[in-house]
Write a protein that holds these residues in place. Structure first.
Motif, PDB file in Angstrom:
ATOM      1  N   PHE A 394       0.827  -1.195   0.000  1.00  0.00           N
ATOM      2  CA  PHE A 394       0.000   0.000   0.000  1.00  0.00           C
ATOM      3  C   PHE A 394       0.871   1.259   0.000  1.00  0.00           C
ATOM      4  O   PHE A 394       1.963   1.289   0.581  1.00  0.00           O
ATOM      5  N   SER A 395       0.350   2.297  -0.650  1.00  0.00           N
ATOM      6  CA  SER A 395       0.995   3.605  -0.566  1.00  0.00           C
ATOM      7  C   SER A 395       0.692   4.237   0.791  1.00  0.00           C
ATOM      8  O   SER A 395       0.005   3.654   1.625  1.00  0.00           O
ATOM      9  N   TYR A 396       1.227   5.431   0.988  1.00  0.00           N
ATOM     10  CA  TYR A 396       0.974   6.159   2.240  1.00  0.00           C
ATOM     11  C   TYR A 396      -0.528   6.230   2.486  1.00  0.00           C
ATOM     12  O   TYR A 396      -1.314   6.544   1.583  1.00  0.00           O
ATOM     13  N   ALA A 397      -0.944   5.932   3.721  1.00  0.00           N
ATOM     14  CA  ALA A 397      -2.370   5.815   4.038  1.00  0.00           C
ATOM     15  C   ALA A 397      -2.922   7.139   4.538  1.00  0.00           C
ATOM     16  O   ALA A 397      -2.341   7.781   5.426  1.00  0.00           O
ATOM     17  N   SER A 398      -4.029   7.542   3.962  1.00  0.00           N
ATOM     18  CA  SER A 398      -4.809   8.660   4.485  1.00  0.00           C
ATOM     19  C   SER A 398      -5.809   8.080   5.467  1.00  0.00           C
ATOM     20  O   SER A 398      -6.734   7.373   5.090  1.00  0.00           O
ATOM     21  N   ASP A 399      -5.617   8.369   6.760  1.00  0.00           N
ATOM     22  CA  ASP A 399      -6.420   7.751   7.812  1.00  0.00           C
ATOM     23  C   ASP A 399      -7.676   8.564   8.076  1.00  0.00           C
ATOM     24  O   ASP A 399      -7.677   9.789   7.928  1.00  0.00           O
ATOM     25  N   CYS A 400      -8.736   7.873   8.491  1.00  0.00           N
ATOM     26  CA  CYS A 400      -9.997   8.554   8.760  1.00  0.00           C
ATOM     27  C   CYS A 400      -9.961   9.329  10.064  1.00  0.00           C
ATOM     28  O   CYS A 400     -10.841  10.146  10.329  1.00  0.00           O
ATOM     29  N   ALA A 401      -8.966   9.056  10.929  1.00  0.00           N
ATOM     30  CA  ALA A 401      -8.859   9.786  12.194  1.00  0.00           C
ATOM     31  C   ALA A 401      -8.390  11.210  11.924  1.00  0.00           C
ATOM     32  O   ALA A 401      -7.422  11.429  11.205  1.00  0.00           O
ATOM     33  N   SER A 402      -9.086  12.170  12.488  1.00  0.00           N
ATOM     34  CA  SER A 402      -8.703  13.559  12.309  1.00  0.00           C
ATOM     35  C   SER A 402      -7.449  13.872  13.107  1.00  0.00           C
ATOM     36  O   SER A 402      -7.153  13.225  14.118  1.00  0.00           O
ATOM     37  N   PHE A 403      -6.681  14.868  12.659  1.00  0.00           N
ATOM     38  CA  PHE A 403      -5.442  15.221  13.348  1.00  0.00           C
ATOM     39  C   PHE A 403      -5.727  15.806  14.724  1.00  0.00           C
ATOM     40  O   PHE A 403      -5.065  15.486  15.710  1.00  0.00           O
ATOM     41  N   PHE A 404      -6.735  16.669  14.799  1.00  0.00           N
ATOM     42  CA  PHE A 404      -7.067  17.279  16.083  1.00  0.00           C
ATOM     43  C   PHE A 404      -8.022  16.362  16.840  1.00  0.00           C
ATOM     44  O   PHE A 404      -9.237  16.506  16.790  1.00  0.00           O
ATOM     45  N   SER A 405      -7.431  15.431  17.563  1.00  0.00           N
ATOM     46  CA  SER A 405      -8.203  14.511  18.386  1.00  0.00           C
ATOM     47  C   SER A 405      -8.658  15.213  19.661  1.00  0.00           C
ATOM     48  O   SER A 405      -8.180  16.296  19.990  1.00  0.00           O
ATOM     49  N   PRO A 406      -9.593  14.628  20.411  1.00  0.00           N
ATOM     50  CA  PRO A 406     -10.022  15.262  21.673  1.00  0.00           C
ATOM     51  C   PRO A 406      -8.869  15.539  22.620  1.00  0.00           C
ATOM     52  O   PRO A 406      -8.866  16.557  23.320  1.00  0.00           O
ATOM     53  N   GLY A 407      -7.868  14.637  22.671  1.00  0.00           N
ATOM     54  CA  GLY A 407      -6.730  14.879  23.537  1.00  0.00           C
ATOM     55  C   GLY A 407      -5.942  16.108  23.130  1.00  0.00           C
ATOM     56  O   GLY A 407      -5.487  16.897  23.978  1.00  0.00           O
ATOM     57  N   ILE A 408      -5.757  16.308  21.808  1.00  0.00           N
ATOM     58  CA  ILE A 408      -5.024  17.479  21.319  1.00  0.00           C
ATOM     59  C   ILE A 408      -5.797  18.758  21.626  1.00  0.00           C
ATOM     60  O   ILE A 408      -5.219  19.772  22.059  1.00  0.00           O
ATOM     61  N   TRP A 409      -7.125  18.722  21.423  1.00  0.00           N
ATOM     62  CA  TRP A 409      -7.934  19.905  21.729  1.00  0.00           C
ATOM     63  C   TRP A 409      -7.854  20.255  23.206  1.00  0.00           C
ATOM     64  O   TRP A 409      -7.765  21.431  23.586  1.00  0.00           O
ATOM     65  N   MET A 410      -7.894  19.245  24.083  1.00  0.00           N
ATOM     66  CA  MET A 410      -7.791  19.501  25.517  1.00  0.00           C
ATOM     67  C   MET A 410      -6.442  20.131  25.856  1.00  0.00           C
ATOM     68  O   MET A 410      -6.364  21.060  26.673  1.00  0.00           O
TER      69      MET A 410
END
Length: 452
Positions: A394-410
């Motif tokens: 597989f090539s580089y994967a574009s993940d469905c998880a957003s970069f700004f997760s709840p932990g990052i926002w907190m």
């Protein structure tokens, strides 16, 4: 073994700070016991840090369902976590202040018992369907009053389901009272079976955990190795691929679990997808081009799962993007179409997501577009690439998880709050002004004459 002693090792692990498994999904405990002995003696016990998947749970259940009693009793609680046993259970066999006195006595006196502290939430949710398929009978929802009217037979299989509530309030005393009431229901139901001399196998689990306190529950991605914990092994089979006109792979697909629920019947397709030596029949009907790709997976009983991908050029981004337009599931009598508008990535990337499912508990990335269809499709560790494929990697994967997760926002909000407090404090200090006049303590004191 009592729950106070059976679950005590897990409570000690929690107190000592040994980390429980950190997984993208949530876990619930599963307790099993039976009136017949030696059902699980040959199976290894689950260690702290291991998350039991649906396939592994089936391996634990198979001995009880094939050689054990034909009457299966499923206590299905609305919410339950292993932390409930450590918070409200007896300590070192003390049942006086325990919310589970009956359950502790049952686990201690049962000829066979097994505790799985962390079972994948998805596996617990499909337990009724799995037991229905294994026993060949429909589940019967009962309570203590209806159980007295039943006449169970040792040779005829039966699946009895008892639903148990959980406290909606966050108060600890309210939760303990509800758990104690559920424990009394379990004790009364099993006393009824014991008085009638009916052999049985019982399970206690929940639809979802009662306590979600891990930051990683919000994350989507793989599981890394944790301290003093053995990671769940990842399957090592290669992806399913389809060769194009130049005999080079043009479509890659990989997953750890593929399940289809057709009219309340669960069908596991993982082994039939990735463990076949000859995949020509499996992918018969697939096609690919520069603008579209179709991956067809053919299974027994005329069951087919078809992924439709399309690549387009977008002027705004100045590049081509591919989208999973729809997923079709059908056999000779029924069909269903699932839309997947959120499954999208640049055409030179692959797309990965921990769960691509039509079940609401897993995010519902697949939207059922068929009216009157009760079909469900669930895929775990989904990864697909239909364009710009180079080899079987597989090539580089574009993940469905957003970069700004709840932990990052907190973390960002907390940092901004501290910066604001520091800035305000510095502003106050810099605006302090000294007095322009001071009293001289060494000067002559003021004399005030006194008059008679």
């Amino acid at each position: 073994m009592a729950v106070g002693t059976v679950l005590l090792p897990f409570a000690v692990l929690l107190v000592l700070g040994v980390p429980w498994p950190v997984t993208p999904s949530q876990q619930v405990p599963v307790l099993l016991w039976s009136s017949e002995s030696s059902l699980w003696s040959a199976l290894p016990s689950a260690h702290g840090g291991h998350v039991t998947t649906d396939l592994q749970l089936g391996q634990y259940l198979d001995p009880a369902l094939t050689t054990g009693p034909r009457n299966v009793l499923l206590f299905l609680q609305e919410k339950l976590s292993i932390e409930d046993f450590t918070a409200f259970g007896g300590v070192y066999g003390n049942k006086q202040d325990s919310a589970f006195p009956n359950l502790e006595s049952i686990m201690e006196s049962s000829p066979s018992s097994l505790v799985l502290p962390a079972v994948d939430w998805y596996a617990a949710n499909i337990l009724p369907t799995y037991l229905k398929e294994k026993l060949g009978v429909s589940p019967l929802h009962v309570d203590q009053s209806t159980l007295l009217e039943l006449r169970l037979n040792e040779t005829i299989p039966s699946l009895l389901v008892v639903r148990l509530p959980y406290a909606n309030s966050a108060g600890l005393m309210v939760a303990k009272d509800v758990l104690r009431a559920n424990d009394e229901v379990i004790g009364q139901v099993l006393s009824t079976l014991k008085s009638e001399g009916v052999p049985y196998t019982a399970l206690l689990t929940a639809l979802r955990p009662s306590r979600v306190n891990r930051e990683s529950d919000f994350a989507v991605g793989g599981l890394g190795r944790q301290l003093l914990a053995t990671p769940t092994p990842t399957p090592t089979y290669p992806p399913v691929y389809f060769n194009g006109t130049q005999n080079n792979p043009c479509i890659l697909f990989w997953a750890t679990n593929i399940s289809v629920v057709m009219e309340k019947s669960l069908i596991q397709l993982t082994n039939d997808t990735f463990n076949k030596t000859d995949t020509a029949e499996l992918i018969d009907g697939s096609s690919c081009s520069n603008s579209s790709a179709v991956l067809v997976l053919n299974y027994a009983d005329n069951l087919r799962v078809i992924f439709h991908l399309e690549s387009r050029f977008y002027n705004v981004s100045g590049r081509r993007w591919f989208t999973l337009n729809r997923v079709q599931v059908f056999n000779s009598t029924h069909n269903a179409t699932f839309l997947a508008p959120q499954v999208s990535a640049p055409s030179n990337y692959s797309f990965h997501c921990q769960y691509v499912s039509s079940l609401p508990v897993f995010g519902s990335l697949l939207i059922n577009n068929s009216t009157g269809s009760n079909w469900q499709l669930h895929i775990a560790d989904f990864q697909i690439q239909g364009f710009n494929v180079t080899g079987l990697k597989f090539s580089y994967a574009s993940d469905c998880a957003s970069f700004f997760s709840p932990g990052i926002w907190m973390g960002l909000i907390t940092t901004l709050l501290f910066v604001f407090i520091l800035t305000y404090g510095l502003h106050m200090v810099m605006n302090l002004k000294t007095m322009d006049r001071f009293d001289d303590p060494k000067g002559p004191s003021i004399a005030v004459p006194q008059t008679d």
